[in-house]
Design an enzyme around this catalytic site. Sequence first.
Site, PDB file in Angstrom:
ATOM      1  CE  LYS A  71     -51.142  26.022  17.457  1.00  0.00           C
ATOM      2  NZ  LYS A  71     -50.261  25.098  16.744  1.00  0.00           N
ATOM      3  CG  ASP A 108     -66.398  23.746  34.318  1.00  0.00           C
ATOM      4  OD1 ASP A 108     -65.677  22.863  34.833  1.00  0.00           O
ATOM      5  OD2 ASP A 108     -67.617  23.876  34.565  1.00  0.00           O
ATOM      6  CE1 TYR A 119     -51.567  26.315  21.190  1.00  0.00           C
ATOM      7  CE2 TYR A 119     -53.948  26.057  21.039  1.00  0.00           C
ATOM      8  CZ  TYR A 119     -52.667  25.539  20.887  1.00  0.00           C
ATOM      9  OH  TYR A 119     -52.513  24.250  20.422  1.00  0.00           O
ATOM     10  CG  LEU A 173     -49.643  14.005  22.308  1.00  0.00           C
ATOM     11  CD1 LEU A 173     -49.615  12.650  22.988  1.00  0.00           C
ATOM     12  CD2 LEU A 173     -50.754  14.864  22.915  1.00  0.00           C
ATOM     13  N   GLY A 205     -45.640  14.545  17.432  1.00  0.00           N
ATOM     14  CA  GLY A 205     -44.432  14.202  16.681  1.00  0.00           C
ATOM     15  C   GLY A 205     -43.968  12.781  16.981  1.00  0.00           C
ATOM     16  N   GLY A 256     -40.820  17.294  16.774  1.00  0.00           N
ATOM     17  CA  GLY A 256     -40.707  15.842  16.627  1.00  0.00           C
ATOM     18  C   GLY A 256     -40.656  15.076  17.936  1.00  0.00           C
ATOM     19  N   PRO A 262     -56.854  19.527  14.767  1.00  0.00           N
ATOM     20  CG  PRO A 262     -54.795  18.699  15.463  1.00  0.00           C
ATOM     21  CD  PRO A 262     -55.456  19.939  14.941  1.00  0.00           C
TER      22      PRO A 262
END
Length: 316
Positions: free
Chosen positions: A144, A274, A140, A19, A21, A16, A167
């Site tokens: 996920k 990159d 990561y 960014l 939350g 919460g 997202p």
Amino acid sequence: MATGSPHEAVVLVTGGSGLVGSALNHVISTADDPRFARRQNERWVFVTSKDADLREYEQTLALFEKHRPTHVIHLAAFVGGLFNNMTHQADFLRYNTLLNDNVEKVVSCLSTCIFPDKTTYPIDETMVHNGPPHKSNYGYAHAKRMIDVANRAWNEQYGCKFTSVIPTNIFGPHDNFNLEDSHVIPGLLHKCYLAKRDNTELSVAGSGTPLRQFIFSHDLAKLFIWVLREYEEIDPIILSVGESDEISIKDVADGVVSAVGFQGEIAWDRSKADGQHKKTASNAKLMKSLPDFKFTPFNEGDCWLSKKRKCPKGNR
Ligand code: NAP
Ligand code: GDP
């Protein structure tokens, strides 16, 4: 989520203070549009790692017993930009897997960087498990991906409606502005502020050619609220601006320079990675359900950092 029900819905938002939350807290507290405003009989609880370390089973259980949520938006994650991911693969895998294990419901958060590296474009929701992710963030990405696996298993065995959203890159207030482990926009804002203050050049990592789709955190917050209330599938849904809104890292650097009012030179540091060249995602599934949704254009989403610009109503 049932509306007009005499029973209180308790929406627990993990992560919460982050960014996304913070944006969700802002939107649910201030939105005029009834689609995104807090409803009667809804209690929203925003928690951080201070309320419970979600890697710890006992603390997680105590948190759930305290609030007895009927709905959960699970945002808590060990999050970092490209360079932090590259140097902490094991931490990203371990911490994010532990976080996912203990949170049982409902809308969890994936990311477009978890898709296969070798793929066709645009990427869509059916492609999550089609091949290995980019090597820069495999820890990561695999953690996920396991959220989607868990959602399906819990649905098959127990009929639970656990789903996830995907997202693209996110920006907005309350981001992590550290120089070392932040994402590109807050990282460059901090560097540009220092370059302006110290009258030096602005060093930007990489070649500037990679492409990204950026979604303003307040737009994403509205879409989270819509998913919580209306989206019924277990399959994930991509929450993104359109393919034509994809911009280069050079465009990002130019936008930051203009927002900060920096007059000096940009130096491209090609010794730095990159990352993925692009991860162009399709928002067709989203737009089919929400054809009227208006995204904040990238050059207006920076209104919160530039006092000179007028912020569009509803995005403050
Ligand atoms: P963020 O700003 O880094 O915030 C992370 C949140 O997670 C904080 O509230 C933090 O609490 C909490 N947290 C971290 N470790 C925890 C733990 N062990 N126990 C309990 N809470 C913990 O993250 P964000 O950018 O808002 O990301 C939200 C979600 O979007 C994440 O699932 C992320 O993977 C996903 N996502 C982000 C991006 C992006 O560009 N940022 C892009 C795609 C997807 P404290 O403040 O107490 O530490
Ligand atoms: P990614 O989409 O997961 O790669 O997330 P990032 O927000 O970390 O963006 C990485 C892209 O921005 C890469 O092409 C980097 O080379 C470039 N970049 C340029 N300067 C920076 C910086 O200061 N921080 C970060 N994180 N990336 C930068």
